[in-house]
Design a protein around this motif. Structure first.
Motif, PDB file in Angstrom:
ATOM      1  N   THR A 823       8.641 -44.913  -8.067  1.00  0.00           N
ATOM      2  CA  THR A 823       9.795 -45.490  -8.756  1.00  0.00           C
ATOM      3  C   THR A 823       9.692 -45.111 -10.225  1.00  0.00           C
ATOM      4  O   THR A 823       8.661 -44.594 -10.679  1.00  0.00           O
ATOM      5  CB  THR A 823       9.822 -47.034  -8.663  1.00  0.00           C
ATOM      6  N   ARG A 824      10.734 -45.393 -10.959  1.00  0.00           N
ATOM      7  CA  ARG A 824      10.692 -45.109 -12.395  1.00  0.00           C
ATOM      8  C   ARG A 824       9.572 -45.908 -13.066  1.00  0.00           C
ATOM      9  O   ARG A 824       8.976 -45.458 -14.055  1.00  0.00           O
ATOM     10  CB  ARG A 824      12.047 -45.432 -13.036  1.00  0.00           C
ATOM     11  N   LYS A 825       9.291 -47.106 -12.490  1.00  0.00           N
ATOM     12  CA  LYS A 825       8.248 -47.947 -13.087  1.00  0.00           C
ATOM     13  C   LYS A 825       6.853 -47.454 -12.723  1.00  0.00           C
ATOM     14  O   LYS A 825       5.961 -47.388 -13.565  1.00  0.00           O
ATOM     15  CB  LYS A 825       8.440 -49.398 -12.639  1.00  0.00           C
ATOM     16  N   SER A 826       6.652 -47.085 -11.454  1.00  0.00           N
ATOM     17  CA  SER A 826       5.319 -46.621 -11.051  1.00  0.00           C
ATOM     18  C   SER A 826       4.957 -45.317 -11.754  1.00  0.00           C
ATOM     19  O   SER A 826       3.786 -45.023 -11.979  1.00  0.00           O
ATOM     20  CB  SER A 826       5.252 -46.444  -9.529  1.00  0.00           C
ATOM     21  N   LEU A 827       5.987 -44.556 -12.107  1.00  0.00           N
ATOM     22  CA  LEU A 827       5.771 -43.295 -12.819  1.00  0.00           C
ATOM     23  C   LEU A 827       5.699 -43.486 -14.332  1.00  0.00           C
ATOM     24  O   LEU A 827       5.493 -42.522 -15.072  1.00  0.00           O
ATOM     25  CB  LEU A 827       6.883 -42.303 -12.483  1.00  0.00           C
ATOM     26  N   ALA A 828       5.882 -44.747 -14.767  1.00  0.00           N
ATOM     27  CA  ALA A 828       5.810 -45.090 -16.196  1.00  0.00           C
ATOM     28  C   ALA A 828       6.766 -44.244 -17.039  1.00  0.00           C
ATOM     29  O   ALA A 828       6.415 -43.758 -18.122  1.00  0.00           O
ATOM     30  CB  ALA A 828       4.379 -44.953 -16.703  1.00  0.00           C
ATOM     31  N   LEU A 829       7.982 -44.072 -16.535  1.00  0.00           N
ATOM     32  CA  LEU A 829       8.966 -43.278 -17.266  1.00  0.00           C
ATOM     33  C   LEU A 829       9.491 -44.053 -18.475  1.00  0.00           C
ATOM     34  O   LEU A 829       9.720 -45.267 -18.400  1.00  0.00           O
ATOM     35  CB  LEU A 829      10.128 -42.907 -16.358  1.00  0.00           C
ATOM     36  N   THR A 830       9.686 -43.348 -19.551  1.00  0.00           N
ATOM     37  CA  THR A 830      10.236 -43.945 -20.777  1.00  0.00           C
ATOM     38  C   THR A 830      11.564 -43.310 -21.183  1.00  0.00           C
ATOM     39  O   THR A 830      12.239 -43.807 -22.082  1.00  0.00           O
ATOM     40  CB  THR A 830       9.256 -43.777 -21.948  1.00  0.00           C
ATOM     41  N   GLY A 831      11.934 -42.190 -20.556  1.00  0.00           N
ATOM     42  CA  GLY A 831      13.134 -41.460 -20.934  1.00  0.00           C
ATOM     43  C   GLY A 831      12.867 -40.310 -21.883  1.00  0.00           C
ATOM     44  O   GLY A 831      13.775 -39.540 -22.203  1.00  0.00           O
ATOM     45  N   ASP A 832      11.628 -40.176 -22.337  1.00  0.00           N
ATOM     46  CA  ASP A 832      11.277 -39.081 -23.248  1.00  0.00           C
ATOM     47  C   ASP A 832      10.764 -37.854 -22.495  1.00  0.00           C
ATOM     48  O   ASP A 832      10.340 -36.877 -23.117  1.00  0.00           O
ATOM     49  CB  ASP A 832      10.201 -39.549 -24.242  1.00  0.00           C
ATOM     50  N   GLU A 833      10.791 -37.899 -21.160  1.00  0.00           N
ATOM     51  CA  GLU A 833      10.232 -36.842 -20.341  1.00  0.00           C
ATOM     52  C   GLU A 833      11.179 -35.639 -20.237  1.00  0.00           C
ATOM     53  O   GLU A 833      12.387 -35.757 -20.467  1.00  0.00           O
ATOM     54  CB  GLU A 833       9.930 -37.359 -18.924  1.00  0.00           C
ATOM     55  N   VAL A 834      10.608 -34.510 -19.838  1.00  0.00           N
ATOM     56  CA  VAL A 834      11.376 -33.322 -19.473  1.00  0.00           C
ATOM     57  C   VAL A 834      11.243 -33.155 -17.959  1.00  0.00           C
ATOM     58  O   VAL A 834      10.129 -33.220 -17.420  1.00  0.00           O
ATOM     59  CB  VAL A 834      10.860 -32.066 -20.208  1.00  0.00           C
ATOM     60  N   ILE A 835      12.371 -32.950 -17.279  1.00  0.00           N
ATOM     61  CA  ILE A 835      12.418 -32.950 -15.816  1.00  0.00           C
ATOM     62  C   ILE A 835      12.859 -31.582 -15.307  1.00  0.00           C
ATOM     63  O   ILE A 835      13.850 -31.016 -15.782  1.00  0.00           O
ATOM     64  CB  ILE A 835      13.403 -34.012 -15.294  1.00  0.00           C
ATOM     65  N   SER A 836      12.130 -31.069 -14.318  1.00  0.00           N
ATOM     66  CA  SER A 836      12.539 -29.852 -13.616  1.00  0.00           C
ATOM     67  C   SER A 836      12.463 -30.101 -12.117  1.00  0.00           C
ATOM     68  O   SER A 836      11.521 -30.751 -11.633  1.00  0.00           O
ATOM     69  CB  SER A 836      11.640 -28.669 -14.001  1.00  0.00           C
ATOM     70  N   ILE A 837      13.463 -29.619 -11.389  1.00  0.00           N
ATOM     71  CA  ILE A 837      13.522 -29.811  -9.934  1.00  0.00           C
ATOM     72  C   ILE A 837      13.646 -28.446  -9.279  1.00  0.00           C
ATOM     73  O   ILE A 837      14.596 -27.699  -9.532  1.00  0.00           O
ATOM     74  CB  ILE A 837      14.704 -30.714  -9.534  1.00  0.00           C
TER      75      ILE A 837
END
Length: 896
Positions: A823-837
């Motif tokens: 989840t966004r919480k288990s992954l400790a996301l803050t919104g400052d990440e860069v995402i590639s799929i």
């Protein structure tokens, strides 16, 4: 209208005689006799879909194996998620969602000319009815002139939109418009448009009977399932595809059986019943499933009550809540003025094709649950979600708990109201509204509300002076029977004057509160409350001044207007003092079931329905005076702030693109659980300080003329600026901030629109993270359109509500779900990440898992697997084309 049918390779077409006429139909019994499988114990709702397969079987879009799959569904205990192509008989729209749909059709006419085609290639192939019902706002209330003044303001605000819709009515085939002031689309659909069994000539000139089915651009399209008409809400994007001849791609659904037993007890209403049904089904889990109601309790459940339950299918999360055809269906058709020959056909067809609910009706269901209606108690639901059931006996303590746990504010703080002799405090009811399709279609609760008003008036009670009261019936028939019963006079006497025929408070068209009351609420940071007989109470929806919203039956709405406060136990404490100075309790003014039934029997008549629907498309003098150009294509007024040519098809090539991997995306928003389309899609009023407000002010539109986001859905510039701009949305990238804000490329807080445009200018793709049931709520296509136009390429959430997931795909935005407990919480996301799929380019399989690479702000990386919610092969094609409308346009251009 001509219905194109398949070639019937299995020879299931038969002839039926009813009402003195013979018609052909596609027989499920004949399919079984042809050896295609055992269909006898399929639920009636699923038999409607099976008949659709028989009628359109052509060896290409519908195969014989698709038909056999329904027998396998029964043999497998109610499961077989095979992809099928389903074609509804018609499409229903309301004006908030209908205007952008007609805008898209007009833009497609321009687009197909650009691809070498001609404008007449863009026409609805299925019948479309658009009911203008969402534009009336409650500016005036509580007096005899309220209705006319609100109508006048409605036309002043919406003339550009109405001119455009009238152009569409003239320019497009198979497209009818029900003018303003007629009623709510779902109630008009239930009382007039629906036939339960539809008939048309096929391409060979033969009359064919088949189940009445539809999709609608409003999630409460489901209401008509109470009349055994299979229908559900889709986004405008899906609806446009359906009306242009594209089948609805769907999986054969699971069907949950909900057994109703017992009898409703004295003092309870259909609203109390449906609030309990919502709670139970949300707990059971019915997202993307059909629910079918059965059991001997249906023998004692009027169709109006069935429609109330069917209406709230979106609130319990189901695709639909279906009631099979039975004697009550026939009684309702007759009482609402349907033709006797049609009623005879409905009965004969249902019995011939195994869709009749008799005493021996016992289908196979995927799962079941049961409710004894004798256990229902008076209830409300709130303060934020329809499934938050609160027994009326617990309402006072429940509100105190919400103040402490949810709103984190103390009770008891009072603020003076300028110029008034009363104060405001948290819990004061500032809006009490009898509104929405859910309940105003039900004469039992409407007559009940009138009787509560009559008894209160006789005892000398009146609404509290801080309560904004309103009555917005779902059709003119409601006024007809309230006046016939003499109850409108009683409702008027305590402030429930007619304010308009349409969907008002339930969609945020409650209008402004008295300025002094609004100021006191703001000054004290108070939790003001609204009580409405609606189906939606999401935060920020009803009024910007109101934090706590409760759903209740119309009689309870009247009671709360009299009490004026949630801090009162209506079951034990007085509502107020009568003219004799003595306390008056709820039990003193609550009518008996016998009183209600007697008035319903004498005033809700076949003649009333026939009178009010005699000329439903004509409209009043104001509608008839609307002038519109006579042209195949629309001449987009450059200065219009309501209607603009959208950018979707500009410069479009004749060939589709490919799905690409997403590289170096930034996070636009990090959102929690139950983010609804109210949070995402622009809805309700907005201020001049918002991006949308600034846009209009720059174009010399005064704030008084802003109207609402819903009314401006035909202008993508306004809607882009209002996407994710809900005043109560919480972006977890920002600590404790409410509203449509995020971090821009420079890391500084800014509006979501401004940040998105800055990223777009820099060529940076965007993603959004969410929690459970992302996109719940109304079927708002702008929740997907706005997301796409902001430059969002992917939405990654724990789960999606059905309609919004489909809408995202329809706009070329790819939905993904977390897997393996991430989840966004288990992954400790803050919104400052860069995402590639990765894994999207090349041979992407529907529902496959792909790697998502997360680069944190400190440079650390992590790769997780996410599930691609492109569910079917056709959905993959939609995304390749850039959206479903692009797919349709290119397909039509091939035949140019």
């Amino acid at each position: 209208m001509t219905v194109t049918v398949g070639h019937d390779s299995t020879k299931t077409r038969r002839t039926l005689t009813a009402g003195g006429a013979s018609v052909d139909y596609y027989s499920i019994t004949a399919a079984q006799e042809a050896g295609l499988g055992d269909f006898a114990r399929l639920p009636a709702a699923l038999k409607v879909v099976l008949e659709n397969m028989l009628r359109f079987e052509d060896g290409k879009t519908v195969s014989v194996d698709d038909i056999r799959a329904f027998a396998e569904w029964g043999a497998n205990g109610g499961q077989n998620p095979r992809e099928i192509a389903y074609r509804p008989a018609r499409v229903l729209m309301q004006d908030f969602t209908g205007v952008p749909a007609v805008v898209d059709l007009a833009a497609m006419r321009d687009g197909i000319i650009g691809l070498g085609g001609n404008a007449q290639q863009i026409n609805p192939l299925a019948p479309v009815d658009l009911v203008i019902d969402h534009s009336v706002m409650i500016d005036e209330f509580g007096n005899p002139r309220a209705f006319q003044m609100n109508v006048d303001r409605e036309y002043e605000r919406n003339m550009e939109r109405y001119t455009f819709l009238k152009w569409g009515q003239n320019a497009f085939n198979n497209f009818r418009v029900v003018p303003p002031g007629t009623g709510i689309c779902h109630q008009v659909n239930l009382e007039y448009l629906s036939q339960t069994v539809w008939t048309d000539k096929d391409q060979h000139g033969k009359e064919v009977a088949y189940p009445d089915t539809l999709v609608g651009t409003d999630s409460h399209t489901t209401m008509v399932n109470g009349l055994a008409v299979l229908g559900w809400g889709v986004g405008g994007i899906e609806a446009e595809a359906a009306m242009l001849g594209q089948p609805v791609s769907m999986l054969i659904p699971e069907v949950v059986g909900f057994k109703l037993t017992g009898t409703m007890v004295e003092g309870t209403t259909a609203t109390d019943l449906v609030l309990k049904v919502v709670q139970l089904l949300r707990k059971h889990g019915v997202v993307s499933k059909f629910v079918e109601f059965y059991g001997d309790g249906l023998d004692r459940l009027p169709l109006a009550d069935r429609a109330t339950i069917a209406n709230m299918a979106p609130e319990y999360g189901a695709t639909c809540g279906f009631f099979p055809i039975d004697n009550e269906t026939l009684r309702y058709l007759r009482n609402t003025g349907r033709d006797e020959a049609r009623i005879a056909l409905v009965e004969a067809y249902a019995k011939a094709n195994g869709m009749w609910r008799g005493s021996d009706y016992a289908p196979i269901y995927t799962s079941t649950l049961e409710l004894d209606m004798g256990t229902i108690v008076p209830a409300i639901s709130g303060p934020k979600r329809p499934q938050d059931f609160v027994a009326l006996t617990d309402s006072k303590t429940g509100f105190a708990h919400e103040m402490a746990a949810t709103f984190k504010r103390p009770l008891g703080k009072e603020v003076a109201v300028a110029g008034e002799d009363y104060t405001m405090s948290s819990g004061k009811v500032v809006i009490a509204s009898i509104t929405s399709c859910t309940n105003t279609s039900n004469p039992y609760v409407m007559i009940g509300a009138g009787l509560v008003a009559r008894k209160a008036r006789a005892l000398g009670l009146n609404r509290k002076p801080w309560v904004k009261t309103s009555l917005a019936p779902g059709s003119q028939v409601v006024s007809e029977y309230l006046e016939a019963a003499g109850l409108q006079e009683d409702l008027d006497a305590i402030g429930f004057n007619l304010v308009g025929y349409g969907c008002t408070t339930c969609i945020g068209n409650s209008g402004p509160l008295q300025a002094e009351i609004s100021a006191a609420i703001t000054e004290g940071d108070l939790v003001a409350t609204a009580v409405l007989s609606g189906n939606r109470n999401f935060e920020g929806r009803i009024s910007p001044d109101v934090r706590a919203n409760y759903l209740a039956s119309p009689p309870l709405v009247v009671a709360y207007a009299l009490a004026g406060d949630m801090n009162i136990d209506l079951t034990t404490e007085p509502l107020g003092s009568g003219s004799n100075g003595q306390p008056v309790y709820l039990k003193d003014i609550w009518p008996t079931n016998a009183e209600i039934s007697e008035l319903v029997e004498s005033t809700v008549t076949r003649a009333a329905f026939q009178k009010k629907y005699a000329d439903v498309f004509k409209g009043d003098e104001k509608w008839q005076a609307v002038k519109t150009p006579d042209s195949e294509t629309y001449d987009w007024p450059a200065t219009s702030t309501y209607i603009q040519n959208p950018p979707y098809f500009r410069g479009m090539s004749k060939t589709p693109g490919v799905i690409s991997d997403i590289k170096g995306a930034r996070v636009l928003a990090l959102l929690g659980d139950m983010i609804t389309t109210d949070h995402i899609s622009p809805a309700g009023s907005f201020k001049e300080t918002t991006p949308a407000g600034k846009y209009l002010v720059d174009r010399q539109v005064a704030p008084r003329e802003f109207n609402s986001y819903g009314a401006r859905r035909g202008n993508h510039e306004v809607m882009m600026r209002g996407t994710f701009a809900n005043i109560r949305i919480k972006n977890e990238m920002l600590d404790g901030v409410e509203g449509g804000y995020t971090k821009g490329p420079d890391g500084v807080q800014t509006s979501i629109f401004d940040a998105a445009m800055a990223y777009k200018d820099a060529g940076v793709p965007l993603v959004i993270f969410g929690g459970i049931e992302y996109g719940a709520g109304s079927s708002r296509d702008w929740a997907a359109k706005g997301t796409a136009l902001l430059g969002v390429k992917a939405v990654i959430a724990e789960s999606f509500e059905r309609i919004h997931r489909s809408n995202l795909v329809g706009m070329g935005v790819i939905p993904f779900e977390f897997t393996n407990g991430d989840t966004r919480k288990s992954l400790a996301l803050t919104g400052d990440e860069v995402i590639s799929i990765d894994g999207l380019a090349g041979d992407l399989k529907p529902l496959s898992s792909v790697p998502c690479h997360i680069t944190y702000a400190d440079g650390k990386t992590k790769t997780i697997q996410i599930k691609c919610r492109i569910d079917t092969a056709i959905e993959k094609e939609y995304v390749e084309h850039g959206g479903v409308l692009h797919y349709v346009l290119r397909d039509l251009a091939k035949t140019a």
